[in-house]
Structure formats: structure tokens, C-alpha cells
Design a protein around this motif. Structure first.
Motif, PDB file in Angstrom:
ATOM      1  N   GLU A   1      -5.105   7.799   6.851  1.00  0.00           N
ATOM      2  CA  GLU A   1      -5.966   7.055   5.939  1.00  0.00           C
ATOM      3  C   GLU A   1      -7.099   7.922   5.403  1.00  0.00           C
TER       4      GLU A   1
ATOM      5  N   HIS B   1      -3.504   4.876  -6.922  1.00  0.00           N
ATOM      6  CA  HIS B   1      -4.072   5.408  -5.678  1.00  0.00           C
ATOM      7  C   HIS B   1      -5.154   4.463  -5.146  1.00  0.00           C
TER       8      HIS B   1
ATOM      9  N   ARG C   1      -4.367  -1.103   1.661  1.00  0.00           N
ATOM     10  CA  ARG C   1      -4.309  -0.670   3.059  1.00  0.00           C
ATOM     11  C   ARG C   1      -5.482  -1.270   3.844  1.00  0.00           C
TER      12      ARG C   1
ATOM     13  N   TRP D   1      -9.989   3.902   6.427  1.00  0.00           N
ATOM     14  CA  TRP D   1     -10.029   5.302   6.842  1.00  0.00           C
ATOM     15  C   TRP D   1     -10.318   5.390   8.332  1.00  0.00           C
TER      16      TRP D   1
ATOM     17  N   CYS E   1      -7.958  10.573  -2.961  1.00  0.00           N
ATOM     18  CA  CYS E   1      -8.326   9.612  -4.007  1.00  0.00           C
ATOM     19  C   CYS E   1      -9.692   9.956  -4.578  1.00  0.00           C
TER      20      CYS E   1
ATOM     21  N   VAL F   1      -5.109   2.449  -1.533  1.00  0.00           N
ATOM     22  CA  VAL F   1      -6.163   2.522  -0.516  1.00  0.00           C
ATOM     23  C   VAL F   1      -6.761   1.138  -0.266  1.00  0.00           C
TER      24      VAL F   1
ATOM     25  N   SER G   1       0.826  -1.206   0.000  1.00  0.00           N
ATOM     26  CA  SER G   1       0.000   0.000   0.000  1.00  0.00           C
ATOM     27  C   SER G   1       0.860   1.256   0.000  1.00  0.00           C
TER      28      SER G   1
ATOM     29  N   THR H   1      -5.584  10.290   2.655  1.00  0.00           N
ATOM     30  CA  THR H   1      -5.255   9.586   1.415  1.00  0.00           C
ATOM     31  C   THR H   1      -6.517   9.144   0.684  1.00  0.00           C
ATOM     32  N   ALA H   2      -7.541   8.730   1.429  1.00  0.00           N
ATOM     33  CA  ALA H   2      -8.802   8.361   0.782  1.00  0.00           C
ATOM     34  C   ALA H   2      -9.504   9.592   0.220  1.00  0.00           C
TER      35      ALA H   2
END
Length: 373
Positions: A160, A139, A146, A155, A167, A143, A11, A163-164
Motif C-alpha cells: 500500500e 490510480h 483500497r 498505507w 500515485c 488507492v 481496487s 502504490t500510494a
């Protein structure tokens, strides 16, 4: 709950790859903004009959009212539409594609026509669109892996969530790119995504780990998913709103003789186009945010025995909802357009960011576990 270290490393690798690909895509968008659009516009003018070029030159300087009435795609140098879609534009005396128009009867471009337009827009746009798609793919893989590494929705902490969120913002921007031929704003939106994702990777990176007990509920996949989706959409709307304010201030200063024309700023899409696209983004994201707030209240009842307790995070989520509702209400009933409405919209996103980076981290409450771990 054990953590799959191998998937966690995969990830991280894919997230860094996405950041690097986005960065190269940003350079391609910048290349198109600086070099591609002027060449397309020059080629378009050269291909027109002399009478058409004279009519277009006569319309220059008509002010924002003229720009608002001329139906133009976000890339104003895009090829003119042909067939039935171009009838209204030809009647109005403006070259218009079937993409986002500045008028009240704006209609989106057909997907096949938009994809063809990207292919015909030049090497910069083709490279930017291709790299953006590859970056989004990396991406999404980052996610997803992860989440697989920790066996839950990916998330559960600040890293998290960001990054989400980025995305979602990248996917939503690509949707706009294809539907509205919006590569003219790519350098700004992709630049914001690169900055946000870069800060997440360098400043708030959190190793994959289990959730605190309070978050171990299926409502995490419902409540936080809705908040992530809407926040990503609001992220794109905020970039468009800032771009609108910068462009409008510049054009007013030039019109008043207080600033010299700047070729780069002149290439920003018209205020009417940015205003309409921002509004559509907020309209799209607001119901999702509303559902997220309601789902959070239901989760709170199951976790703490009450739907609403005015916890700091709950309160700020509600404040954010009120501000975005005020933005939509002002446009729908007060007839607010332009600068005033964009200030309200930006205030809503400022409230959202305050909740994430100030309230959740520095203010003690039932949601204090949601900060950087």
C-alpha cells in the motif's frame, strides 16, 4: 475489522488499469521525445526570420554557461512566448517560453498558457498528457477503494505504501508537466513510475487485510501520510537528479571529444533546468518529511512511552532527514550546484529506500511489522 472483498477487488482492478494506462502514456512520451520535439524545433526555426535563425545558430556551442543564461522552458522546442513574458528572453537573444527558465529569475508558466502549449505541442504530447491524467484518475480510485475496503488509511503495509507513493509521484509530475511544460522529461519520470508500480503489483502485492494492533491509531493517517507524500516527491526529484548526471556526463564527454553526439541524448533538457527543477522538488518535499518525522516521534510517545528510542527505522528516517538537510544547506550556504549537490540528493533517496526495503524488512525492531505481509 472486516475487509470488504468486493471493494478490494475493485481496487486491484483499477490499480492494474492505472499501470496499463501509464504504460501507454509512457509510449506516447517516448514518441514525443523521439519524433515530436525535433519536428517542433524544425518548425519553430522555419517560422523565424533568417536573422533570428542565424543568431540562434551562432549561440550553439557556447557551452553550459550559455545554456544557463538562456531562459528556456523544459521543452526547448516549445513555442516562444508572446507579450510581456517574452520581453526578457528577446532582450537576451534566446527564444523562451513562460515556463521554467535556467536563470535565477525563473518564473512558472501561467496555467492557461501551459495548457494551451500542451494542446499546441502536437499529438504525442496531447496523447501523453491525456493518458497520464486518466492513469492518475484510475490510480487515485484504486488507492481510495483500497482504503474503503479496509476502513482505514490505505498505507498500512509495504504494498500500500508503494502504490500510494507512486500515485503521489504521478500527481506531482503532472503538476510539473502543466506548470513547467515538462513533457521533455515525461519518458523518464513516467518510465520510473511504471517500473515501481509494476514491481509492487508483481513482487510485493499484499491482499487487503486488517492492521496489526500497533498500527491501529489515528496517527497512521498523519505520520504515514506525510512520509508517503514526501517520498513521492523525492521519487520525482531522484529521477531528475539521475537524468541530470547522465546528461552532464554525456555533454562533457562530447565537449572533450571522448564521445560522439547522440541525437536522443541531445534532447535531454539542459543541466541548469534539471538542477533548478530538482532543487524545487526537494524544497517542496523536505518540510513534509520533517513534519512526518516529528509526527512519528509523537506517535512513538503515545505507543511506547518515549519520543525517540533510536529504533533502526527511526534512526534511518533521521539519517535521511540529515542528508536532505545537508543538500539544501550546501546549496544555500556553500554555493554547491551541479554534480556534487545531486550526489547528496541521490544519497538521501538511497537512504530512504534502504529504510523501506532493508531496515523495515530484515532488521528486527519496533517497526518490523511494517514489512511485506
Amino acid at each position: 475489522m472486516s475487509v470488504n472483498a468486493g471493494l478490494a477487488h475493485v481496487s486491484t482492478d483499477f490499480m492494474i488499469a492505472a499501470l496499463l494506462i501509464y504504460s501507454v502514456a509512457l509510449l506516447a512520451f517516448a514518441g514525443d521525445y523521439a519524433f515530436g520535439r525535433p519536428r517542433r524545433k524544425a518548425a519553430m526555426l522555419a517560422a523565424r526570420p533568417a536573422a533570428d535563425r542565424t543568431a540562434q545558430l551562432a549561440s550553439v556551442g557556447a557551452g553550459s554557461a550559455g545554456a544557463a543564461s538562456a531562459g528556456a522552458v523544459l521543452d526547448e522546442s516549445a513555442p516562444a512566448a508572446s507579450g510581456p513574458d517574452s520581453t526578457a528572453a528577446d532582450a537576451g537573444g534566446a527564444a523562451a517560453g513562460p515556463g521554467l527558465t535556467a536563470g535565477s529569475d525563473a518564473r512558472p508558466a501561467r496555467p492557461d498558457g501551459a495548457l494551451r502549449a500542451i494542446a499546441e505541442a502536437g499529438p504525442w504530447v496531447r496523447a501523453a498528457a491525456t493518458l497520464s491524467a486518466l492513469g492518475i484518475l484510475a490510480h487515485v480510485v484504486a488507492v481510495t477503494t483500497r482504503g474503503l475496503a479496509v476502513d482505514r488509511a490505505p498505507w498500512g503495509d509495504m504494498y500500500e505504501f508503494i502504490t500510494a507513493l507512486t500515485c503521489v509521484a504521478a500527481i506531482f509530475f503532472y503538476y510539473i508537466l502543466v506548470k513547467y511544460r515538462a513533457w521533455a522529461i515525461g519518458v523518464f519520470v513516467m518510465g520510473a513510475i511504471v517500473i515501481a508500480l509494476g514491481l509492487a503489483e508483481t513482487l510485493i502485492y499484499t491482499p487487503a487485510g486488517p492492521l496489526v494492533p500497533a498500527l491501529q491509531s489515528y496517527w497512521l493517517s498523519i505520520h504515514v501520510t506525510a512520509m508517503t507524500l514526501s517520498s513521492g516527491i523525492f521519487f520525482v526529484a531522484t529521477v531528475l537528479g539521475i537524468l541530470y548526471l547522465v546528461a552532464e556526463r554525456y555533454r562533457k564527454r562530447v565537449a572533450a571529444g571522448k564521445a560522439e553526439p547522440n541525437p536522443l541524448l541531445d534532447r535531454i533538457p539542459s543541466g541548469a533546468q534539471l538542477d533548478k527543477l530538482t532543487y524545487r522538488a526537494v524544497v517542496f518535499g523536505f518540510p513534509i518529511w520533517t513534519f512526518g518525522v516529528m509526527a512519528g516521534a509523537i506517535w512513538a510517545d503515545q505507543a511506547w512511552g518515549r519520543y525517540w528510542g533510536w529504533d533502526p527505522v527511526e534512526t534511518w528516517a533521521f539519517i535521511t532527514w540529515v542528508i536532505y538537510a545537508a543538500y539544501l544547506h550546501a546549496r544555500a550556504t556553500g554555493g554547491w550546484r551541479g554534480v556534487r549537490s545531486h550526489y547528496i540528493q541521490l544519497l538521501g533517496f538511497a537512504s530512504l529506500m534502504t529504510n523501506i526495503f532493508v531496515i523495515q524488512i530484515f532488521v528486527t525492531g519496533l517497526h518490523s511489522y511494517a514489512g511485506v505481509q
